[in-house]
Design a protein around this motif. Structure first.
Motif, PDB file in Angstrom:
ATOM      1  N   GLU A 208       0.831  -1.218   0.000  1.00  0.00           N
ATOM      2  CA  GLU A 208       0.000   0.000   0.000  1.00  0.00           C
ATOM      3  C   GLU A 208       0.861   1.263   0.000  1.00  0.00           C
ATOM      4  O   GLU A 208       0.469   2.290  -0.515  1.00  0.00           O
ATOM      5  CB  GLU A 208      -0.858   0.050   1.263  1.00  0.00           C
ATOM      6  CG  GLU A 208      -2.116  -0.761   1.229  1.00  0.00           C
ATOM      7  CD  GLU A 208      -2.789  -0.705   2.594  1.00  0.00           C
ATOM      8  OE1 GLU A 208      -2.808   0.369   3.234  1.00  0.00           O
ATOM      9  OE2 GLU A 208      -3.271  -1.781   3.038  1.00  0.00           O
ATOM     10  N   TYR A 209       2.004   1.185   0.670  1.00  0.00           N
ATOM     11  CA  TYR A 209       2.799   2.399   0.872  1.00  0.00           C
ATOM     12  C   TYR A 209       4.012   2.497  -0.046  1.00  0.00           C
ATOM     13  O   TYR A 209       4.477   3.585  -0.333  1.00  0.00           O
ATOM     14  CB  TYR A 209       3.316   2.455   2.327  1.00  0.00           C
ATOM     15  CG  TYR A 209       2.240   2.683   3.359  1.00  0.00           C
ATOM     16  CD1 TYR A 209       1.843   3.984   3.691  1.00  0.00           C
ATOM     17  CD2 TYR A 209       1.633   1.620   4.007  1.00  0.00           C
ATOM     18  CE1 TYR A 209       0.867   4.196   4.644  1.00  0.00           C
ATOM     19  CE2 TYR A 209       0.653   1.824   4.959  1.00  0.00           C
ATOM     20  CZ  TYR A 209       0.267   3.110   5.281  1.00  0.00           C
ATOM     21  OH  TYR A 209      -0.698   3.328   6.227  1.00  0.00           O
ATOM     22  N   PHE A 210       4.570   1.359  -0.432  1.00  0.00           N
ATOM     23  CA  PHE A 210       5.877   1.396  -1.087  1.00  0.00           C
ATOM     24  C   PHE A 210       5.846   0.743  -2.465  1.00  0.00           C
ATOM     25  O   PHE A 210       4.913   0.017  -2.800  1.00  0.00           O
ATOM     26  CB  PHE A 210       6.920   0.698  -0.196  1.00  0.00           C
ATOM     27  CG  PHE A 210       7.118   1.380   1.118  1.00  0.00           C
ATOM     28  CD1 PHE A 210       7.932   2.519   1.205  1.00  0.00           C
ATOM     29  CD2 PHE A 210       6.486   0.934   2.260  1.00  0.00           C
ATOM     30  CE1 PHE A 210       8.101   3.169   2.426  1.00  0.00           C
ATOM     31  CE2 PHE A 210       6.658   1.583   3.478  1.00  0.00           C
ATOM     32  CZ  PHE A 210       7.465   2.701   3.567  1.00  0.00           C
ATOM     33  N   GLY A 211       6.924   1.017  -3.214  1.00  0.00           N
ATOM     34  CA  GLY A 211       7.041   0.472  -4.563  1.00  0.00           C
ATOM     35  C   GLY A 211       7.380  -1.013  -4.538  1.00  0.00           C
ATOM     36  O   GLY A 211       7.450  -1.649  -3.497  1.00  0.00           O
ATOM     37  N   SER A 212       7.583  -1.555  -5.733  1.00  0.00           N
ATOM     38  CA  SER A 212       7.828  -2.992  -5.857  1.00  0.00           C
ATOM     39  C   SER A 212       9.308  -3.271  -6.038  1.00  0.00           C
ATOM     40  O   SER A 212      10.029  -2.492  -6.639  1.00  0.00           O
ATOM     41  CB  SER A 212       7.067  -3.546  -7.056  1.00  0.00           C
ATOM     42  OG  SER A 212       5.700  -3.314  -6.882  1.00  0.00           O
ATOM     43  N   CYS A 213       9.711  -4.424  -5.557  1.00  0.00           N
ATOM     44  CA  CYS A 213      11.114  -4.831  -5.623  1.00  0.00           C
ATOM     45  C   CYS A 213      11.410  -5.406  -7.009  1.00  0.00           C
ATOM     46  O   CYS A 213      10.652  -6.231  -7.516  1.00  0.00           O
ATOM     47  CB  CYS A 213      11.356  -5.879  -4.546  1.00  0.00           C
ATOM     48  SG  CYS A 213      12.970  -6.669  -4.631  1.00  0.00           S
ATOM     49  N   THR A 214      12.520  -4.940  -7.620  1.00  0.00           N
ATOM     50  CA  THR A 214      12.940  -5.550  -8.879  1.00  0.00           C
ATOM     51  C   THR A 214      14.385  -6.041  -8.770  1.00  0.00           C
ATOM     52  O   THR A 214      15.133  -6.038  -9.747  1.00  0.00           O
ATOM     53  CB  THR A 214      12.773  -4.570 -10.059  1.00  0.00           C
ATOM     54  OG1 THR A 214      13.302  -3.291  -9.678  1.00  0.00           O
ATOM     55  CG2 THR A 214      11.326  -4.396 -10.439  1.00  0.00           C
ATOM     56  N   ASN A 215      14.762  -6.431  -7.551  1.00  0.00           N
ATOM     57  CA  ASN A 215      16.059  -7.080  -7.312  1.00  0.00           C
ATOM     58  C   ASN A 215      17.283  -6.268  -7.733  1.00  0.00           C
ATOM     59  O   ASN A 215      18.228  -6.816  -8.296  1.00  0.00           O
ATOM     60  CB  ASN A 215      16.102  -8.451  -7.993  1.00  0.00           C
ATOM     61  CG  ASN A 215      15.137  -9.415  -7.345  1.00  0.00           C
ATOM     62  OD1 ASN A 215      14.970  -9.409  -6.126  1.00  0.00           O
ATOM     63  ND2 ASN A 215      14.475 -10.214  -8.149  1.00  0.00           N
ATOM     64  N   HIS A 216      17.272  -4.971  -7.490  1.00  0.00           N
ATOM     65  CA  HIS A 216      18.476  -4.170  -7.769  1.00  0.00           C
ATOM     66  C   HIS A 216      19.573  -4.457  -6.752  1.00  0.00           C
ATOM     67  O   HIS A 216      20.742  -4.368  -7.059  1.00  0.00           O
ATOM     68  CB  HIS A 216      18.137  -2.682  -7.716  1.00  0.00           C
ATOM     69  CG  HIS A 216      17.507  -2.178  -8.960  1.00  0.00           C
ATOM     70  ND1 HIS A 216      18.229  -1.608  -9.974  1.00  0.00           N
ATOM     71  CD2 HIS A 216      16.216  -2.182  -9.362  1.00  0.00           C
ATOM     72  CE1 HIS A 216      17.401  -1.268 -10.954  1.00  0.00           C
ATOM     73  NE2 HIS A 216      16.175  -1.605 -10.610  1.00  0.00           N
TER      74      HIS A 216
END
Lengths: 252, 640
Positions: A208-216
């Motif tokens: 709800e609050y944060f973006g999504s992880c794309t494994n950077h």
């Protein structure tokens, strides 16, 4: 040491902000970064300018209150070190240092370098605990915990909730923070009863609050406690399993 | 003497007092608990554990913290561990031994009944924390590990690497978060308490300032709990976090709560020595390091060779020499004074000659490096980050620093202050540590108070008010308190002087450290008592606070805290001056044995000094609570 500081100043969330440049001389290499900011603030106050607001408290790298972007890096250049434990000896004499608040949609700005990280508390409230009313606990040695398990749970539990992982992430994701708490509790035998509901609820509030992880992997590098992104993999695996398990539990 | 100092110590033998008391206090039935509102100020170990436990019982709880999150309180920085008389090590520990060690460690200036209860509840704390998922250190078999700590000859300290306080606080914070999610606790963050509201002699509410918006608000409740920690920051340089302050308990003191033993402060022996004048705080290195580290200085004053080039026979392992039985594990007050004496003799090491060595060379050879890493790695890393020296290669340098305050608001056995309805728990009260606190006992006390004592005892007071609503927040008593708060904020902003808050704080700290620090004397204390009011006058006339009251203003926050330190510091000096004996952390130069050890005077000073506010910080009124010892016979503390 003499340094030039470029600091983000902003009076409030709805006010315009911008960089201000301050020349600071006579800085000792033994000072911590926050002591250098203290010295700047003393000088600002003496010349009648309002000091720079920044969050800080224990100055031992454990409370998680402090944290700023230093030259674009969360907590600055030293690995595994919170801003309060960073010392000026890590900078060159004559350097120009850019100081900004955490930049993330999940952390709205309050003033200058101070941001609102209360979304982290919402994630913990969603399930970052083990339900055990005071007084109802069995003897502590009743349940042995294999040492490697306890040690790994501790590695995750070391999180100080500073928000550097979010600030460093190009997506503004809070996966490392959330995974650290989920892994800490899900690894321990005491945390098994709520494992699947905890995982599902915490991940969903996080989204709800944060973006999504794309494994950077930027989060792991910025983390002052060097918490491993392996815990994100554990969280993802538990989240998938939780989706199935929770549905099965509901069906029963 | 005008304060009513009835400690309400229960009848019966020491082992039975707490059980007897639990049976005799009035209870509130489960369905009625929700009718009572309890306001808790502070969210450290004591505050968070009390809030969670009271909410679980069904009370309507509101928590106030000036931090941005309940997880930041300074309990988080406790490193070494938490004591409990589990006797998992089979080395002869028992509740009675922990009780005995704590009373003796406190140099016979604590209240026996409270200390016994503390030792008893220590067992439950470990169970509770483990069930919450606190990752205590474990043996290979999966059971809990222990280590030994200063002032004890058994291994009873449970620990989580060097971050025990963090893990215990997070356990309490998570228990609190569960209640917040449940709607049982309303949590106010970035809100600072600025006054207590009293009506007809009872505490009925508090006045707060929202640190972000500047909004001043009234809050009303049936009982108020202060869990706001200690006041070591009166010395400016201490191991406390930057925001730690005395304001909540000092404001309560000004409203009638007796302040007990303000001069009982603890100087912790193992801190990193100050490096320069810009130093903002001192960093503690856990006392647990003394388990494996050996403390020494060069035997010859002024020997400036690097530590590695000084042969063993030219070193003075002075704690082992002076105290063969306890060696490096003597209690904190004894170790601190010994270190000071050695440095004063000119044997100090480091660039400023202001420290002694804490050396791990022998332990690394004996135990192998990976064992030492496992025990202390985060502390070694922290030391290296601060000093740029690697303690695996060269010895640490350490020196004592103000760390903990045993003094605090006077409380009875129920943890209630002299103001009915106002409670003080954790470091904010005075009761359990006497004149000196043993290592790993602060976490124990904060959690015992919050999890197990207050939830039992608070009902005894509340039961009387069943079906009575709290005093409404528009009552004139609230207006009066609120006006006082607003006037004070305005006064700071209107002074427009030339000196900053930090300047005054540093100057005050220098006076306090010099004359009311590790060693005190009559002329010194009198000097402090003449210098502090003069500096305070200057503070009131020449303070500069920029910005406005209508938003985040960190200088304004500090101004109020420093002003309260000015008043407190006078009470500390007066208390130190009047206590003509040396005991625990309070060392009066006039009262020492031939070999420089503390000389206690039980015939005249076996009591708690409780100071009462009179309106003039230089003239508080003294009240006395005599201490009686039935289970432990006071003797001269010897660690030789």
């Amino acid at each position: 040491m003499n340094i030039t500081l470029q600091i983000w100043r902003q009076d409030g969330p709805d006010r315009p902000g911008g960089f201000k440049v301050y020349e600071v001389d006579g800085i000792s290499a033994e000072m911590s970064f926050l002591e250098m900011l203290d010295a700047l603030n003393e000088r600002l106050a003496n010349q009648g300018d309002e000091p720079v607001a920044f969050d800080h408290d224990c100055r031992e790298g454990i409370c998680g209150a402090c944290g700023v972007m230093i030259d674009g890096q969360a907590h600055g250049p030293q690995l595994g070190t919170a801003t309060c434990q960073l010392h000026m000896r890590k900078f060159e004499n004559g350097a120009t240092i850019t100081v900004e608040p955490w930049r993330a949609a999940g952390f709205p700005l309050i003033k200058d370098l101070v941001v609102d990280r209360s979304a982290f508390d919402r994630i913990i409230e969603a399930g970052g605990y083990i339900t055990v009313d005071t007084g109802s606990a069995p003897d502590a040695n009743l349940t042995p915990v294999p040492k490697p398990v306890a040690d790994t749970a501790f590695d995750a539990a070391a999180c100080i909730g500073c928000g550097a992982c979010v600030a460093a992430c190009p997506n503004g994701a809070a996966n490392l923070f959330t995974a650290a708490k989920i892994s800490h509790l899900n690894l321990l035998p005491q945390g098994q009863a709520e494992r699947w509901t905890r995982t599902e609820n915490m991940v969903e509030v996080m989204e709800e609050y944060f973006g999504s992880c794309t494994n950077h992997g930027e989060c792991e590098k910025a983390c002052p406690k060097s918490i491993s992104i392996d815990f994100i993999a554990m969280m993802n695996s538990d989240y998938l399993r939780a989706k199935l398990k929770n549905r099965r539990l509901v069906a029963q | 003497m005008t304060l009513q100092l009835d400690a309400r110590i229960p009848a019966g033998p020491i082992e039975d007092k707490w059980e007897n008391h639990k049976f005799s206090v009035r209870l509130v039935n489960p369905a009625n608990k929700r009718k009572f509102k309890i306001l808790i100020v502070g969210s450290g170990l004591a505050g968070a554990s009390a809030a969670a436990s009271l909410a679980e019982l069904g009370y309507d709880v509101e928590v106030f913290t000036f931090h941005d999150s309940a997880r930041r309180a300074h309990s988080i920085a406790a490193q070494g561990g938490i004591n409990a008389a589990k006797n998992y090590k089979n080395d002869g520990d028992s509740v009675f031994r922990l009780f005995y060690d704590t009373v003796k460690g406190g140099d016979y200036r604590s209240r026996e009944a409270n200390v016994y209860r503390l030792a008893h509840e220590s067992l439950n704390i470990i169970d509770q924390a483990t069930a919450q998922g606190v990752p205590f250190a474990r043996e290979y078999g999966g059971l809990l590990d222990n280590r030994s700590f200063g002032g004890a000859q058994v291994a009873r300290t449970f620990y989580a690497r060097g971050q025990t306080g963090q893990q215990l606080l997070l356990g309490a914070y998570q228990a609190l978060a569960r209640q917040v999610a449940d709607g049982s606790v309303k949590l106010h963050t970035r809100v600072e308490m600025l006054d207590v509201v009293i009506k007809e002699g009872r505490a009925v509410g508090i006045v707060t300032r929202d640190l972000v918006s500047g909004q001043v608000s009234n809050h009303s409740g049936h009982a108020i709990v202060l869990a706001t920690g200690g006041y070591s920051n009166v010395f400016f340089l201490s191991t406390n976090a930057m925001a730690c302050n005395v304001s909540a308990i000092w404001r309560a003191h000004r409203k009638g709560a007796g302040f007990a033993n303000p001069c009982f402060t603890q100087i912790h022996p193992t801190c990193i020595p100050a490096s320069d004048e810009f130093q903002s705080k001192l960093t503690l290195m856990s006392e647990s390091l003394r388990n494996d580290g050996r403390i020494w200085v060069p035997a010859r004053p002024g020997d400036d060779r690097p530590s590695g080039q000084i042969p063993k026979e030219e070193r003075d392992y002075f704690l082992e020499r002076m105290y063969p039985a306890f060696g490096n594990l003597v209690p904190r007050d004894v170790a601190s004074r010994a270190v000071k004496r050695i440095v004063d003799e000119g044997k100090g090491v480091g660039p400023l000659h202001n420290g002694v060595y804490l050396d791990f060379h022998d332990a690394i050879e004996r135990e192998r490096r990976n064992v030492i890493e496992e025990r202390y790695d985060n502390l070694f890393e922290m030391y290296e980050r601060i000093t740029d020296e690697d303690p695996y290669e060269v010895p640490m340098r350490i020196y004592p620093a103000p760390h903990y305050t045993m003094g605090g608001l006077w409380v009875d056995y129920n943890l209630m202050t002299t103001v009915p309805g106002l409670y003080a728990i954790g470091e904010a009260n005075f009761s359990d540590h006497g004149a000196n606190r043993l290592g790993a006992s602060a976490l124990m006390q904060g959690l015992a108070d919050g999890y197990f004592v207050l939830p039992m005892t608070i009902g005894d007071y509340l039961a009387e008010f069943l079906n009575q609503a709290p005093v409404p927040t528009d009552d004139p008593v609230f207006d009066e308190a609120r006006a006082g708060v607003e006037d004070r904020v305005e006064r700071f902003l209107a002074t427009r002087g030339s000196r900053t808050v930090d300047w005054f704080h540093k100057e005050l700290g220098k006076i306090m450290l010099e004359y009311c620090g590790m060693s005190r004397s009559e002329p010194g204390l009198n000097k402090a008592l003449s210098e502090i009011p003069a500096l305070y006058e200057e503070f009131r006339a020449d303070l500069r606070v920029l910005g406005t009251a209508g938003g985040l203003n960190q200088t304004l926050e500090r101004a109020g805290r420093v002003e309260d330190f000015f008043e407190l510091s006078q009470a500390m000096c007066l208390d130190a001056l009047r206590r003509e004996e040396s005991c625990g952390g309070h060392f009066r130069e006039e009262f020492q044995s031939d070999d420089g050890e503390a000389l206690r005077r039980d015939d005249e000073f076996s009591h708690v000094s409780v100071w009462e506010w009179t309106g003039d910080p230089g003239q508080p009124q003294l009240n006395i609570e005599p201490l009686t010892f039935e289970a432990v016979k006071p003797s001269t503390r010897s660690y030789k």
